[in-house]
Design an enzyme around this catalytic site. Structure first.
Site, mmCIF file in Angstrom:
data_model
loop_
_atom_site.group_PDB
_atom_site.id
_atom_site.type_symbol
_atom_site.label_atom_id
_atom_site.label_comp_id
_atom_site.label_asym_id
_atom_site.label_seq_id
_atom_site.Cartn_x
_atom_site.Cartn_y
_atom_site.Cartn_z
ATOM 1 C CG HIS A 1 -1.927 -1.143 1.157
ATOM 2 N ND1 HIS A 1 -3.072 -1.074 0.395
ATOM 3 C CD2 HIS A 1 -1.917 -2.364 1.726
ATOM 4 C CE1 HIS A 1 -3.735 -2.215 0.523
ATOM 5 N NE2 HIS A 1 -3.051 -3.012 1.314
ATOM 6 C CG ASP B 1 1.889 5.208 -9.016
ATOM 7 O OD1 ASP B 1 1.988 6.321 -9.587
ATOM 8 O OD2 ASP B 1 1.672 4.148 -9.626
ATOM 9 N NE ARG C 1 -3.102 3.152 -6.577
ATOM 10 C CZ ARG C 1 -3.482 3.517 -5.356
ATOM 11 N NH1 ARG C 1 -2.983 4.610 -4.809
ATOM 12 N NH2 ARG C 1 -4.354 2.780 -4.683
ATOM 13 N N GLY D 1 -12.466 -2.733 -3.023
ATOM 14 C CA GLY D 1 -11.053 -2.961 -2.753
ATOM 15 C C GLY D 1 -10.445 -1.725 -2.120
ATOM 16 C CD GLU E 1 -16.714 -11.291 -6.110
ATOM 17 O OE1 GLU E 1 -16.071 -10.912 -7.113
ATOM 18 O OE2 GLU E 1 -16.283 -11.141 -4.930
ATOM 19 C CD GLU F 1 -5.064 0.750 -8.156
ATOM 20 O OE1 GLU F 1 -5.318 -0.156 -8.966
ATOM 21 O OE2 GLU F 1 -4.104 0.733 -7.385
ATOM 22 C CG HIS G 1 2.009 0.712 -8.578
ATOM 23 N ND1 HIS G 1 1.005 1.629 -8.813
ATOM 24 C CD2 HIS G 1 1.381 -0.478 -8.376
ATOM 25 C CE1 HIS G 1 -0.164 1.037 -8.739
ATOM 26 N NE2 HIS G 1 0.032 -0.239 -8.472
#
Length: 377
Positions: A69, A75, A78, A102, A153, A168, A317
């Site tokens: 992380h 980054d 990003r 996520g 899910e 992301e 990255h």
């Protein structure tokens, strides 16, 4: 994966002979040139058969560690792009319900709150979410952000629908270890009609490069390891794409798009693709490998923006993904390489990718017609 940049040393005079250039030298190394969390785990598990290891074995555990992380947060291409896309579009986030797929450390969830979101639900399956809960509380956003540990899910949200999905989800080669199928599941289950996905577009490209020196270090290295012949591993090395930084000066050809993704409409089936390509040599040189990279864009906003992972762009990255050839292709300026690249999730582990590359070339100095199988894991 080393951060060493590669440069082209040899060029070809298609009207005469090869121009003088210093011969490549074989360098000794320990072969430890991979920095992905899965590769690190493989090295520690020396008693395990490497052929049986896949990213499925350690995917979620690897994302529990702060190090991965840290790399993503540092980054700036990003993280700053996401920050600008969210904070510069308060009119989209104001009073809205957001789902962060996520969520990791919760950085995108907190950006959404700064942009005026009424509430954010962040979901992550790894242990990092426990740290994220503390981070959210330490920044005084616990009343605006609800963090849920589990798989998209398998979980239920406290709401029937959301206005916005942020994620992301991109991986190496865009799709490796990516969560795109998870994002699509969340879209179909919770995103309200007319809802927005951040980001919503992605394009992947293929090009070819001169990479003789690094091919010696990564592939031909196995022919002489401290005086021992370890060529038995050379074939395995050729089958595994390398994620590394490509010097833009080593690019020999034009680029061609091989995959276009619209997250508003694509399906999980679209993540398995087969695409033709045609690239043209921009100088006379040798082609030792093909390279893939991607662009990602936020287009459902007031002023669209995005970023690129191409060799010509600022470091990310994700770097670039390199597919080495067993033998180089000699190309002259203006000649075209045609082919087809196919990609599908591995049967044993959908987070790994099976990639097939068909190459056809009929040049004045060399001819190639072959099929190569790779596995990105």
């Amino acid at each position: 994966m080393s951060g060493t940049k590669r440069t082209a040393d040899n060029t070809i005079d298609c009207n005469g002979t090869e121009k003088d250039a210093p011969p490549p030298t074989k360098k000794m190394s320990d072969g430890g040139n991979t920095t992905t969390p899965d590769a690190a785990t493989e090295e520690k598990s020396s008693s395990t058969n490497n052929d049986s290891l896949t990213s499925k074995d350690y995917y979620f555990d690897s994302y529990s560690h702060h190090g991965i992380h840290e790399e993503m947060l540092k980054d700036q291409v990003r993280t700053r792009t996401y920050q600008m896309a969210i904070l510069n579009n308060r009119h989209i986030f104001e009073g809205k319900i957001v789902l962060d797929v996520g969520c990791g450390t919760g950085i995108l969830s907190m950006f959404a709150v700064q942009a005026g979101a009424a509430h954010v639900y962040g979901v992550d399956c790894s242990g990092i979410i426990e740290s994220a809960k503390r981070i959210v509380k330490d920044n005084g956003m616990e009343d605006k952000i609800t963090l849920i540990k589990g798989k998209i899910e398998e979980i239920d949200l406290p709401v029937k629908e959301v206005d916005i999905i942020v994620s992301e989800w991109m991986g190496y080669f865009l799709l490796y270890e990516s969560m795109l199928n998870t994002v699509l599941h969340a879209r179909d289950k919770w995103l309200k009609p007319g809802g927005v996905i951040f980001p919503d577009k992605a394009v992947m490209y293929i090009s070819a490069l001169e990479d003789e020196q690094m091919k010696y270090e990564r592939i031909d290295f196995w022919e002489n390891v401290y005086g021992f012949n370890m060529s038995a591993l050379k074939e395995a090395a050729l089958k595994e794409p390398v994620v590394d930084i490509v010097d833009p000066k080593s690019i020999v050809t034009s680029a061609d798009p091989i995959l276009n993704i619209d997250l508003n409409t694509c399906t999980e089936k679209d993540l398995s693709f087969s695409s033709p390509f045609r690239i043209q040599a921009e100088r006379s040189d040798y082609v030792h490998a093909f390279v893939a990279y991607f662009e990602c864009a936020f287009t459902n906003i007031h002023k669209p923006l995005g970023f690129s992972t191409s060799p010509q762009s600022k470091y990310t990255h994700w770097k670039q993904t390199i597919f080495y050839l067993s033998e180089p292709i000699t190309v002259c300026e203006g000649e075209e390489i045609t082919g087809r690249i196919a990609c599908k999730p591995n049967v044993g582990n959908v987070r790994d990718l099976d990639i097939g590359l068909d190459i056809s070339f009929d040049g004045s100095r060399s001819k190639v017609d072959k099929h190569i199988e790779y596995r990105l894991r």
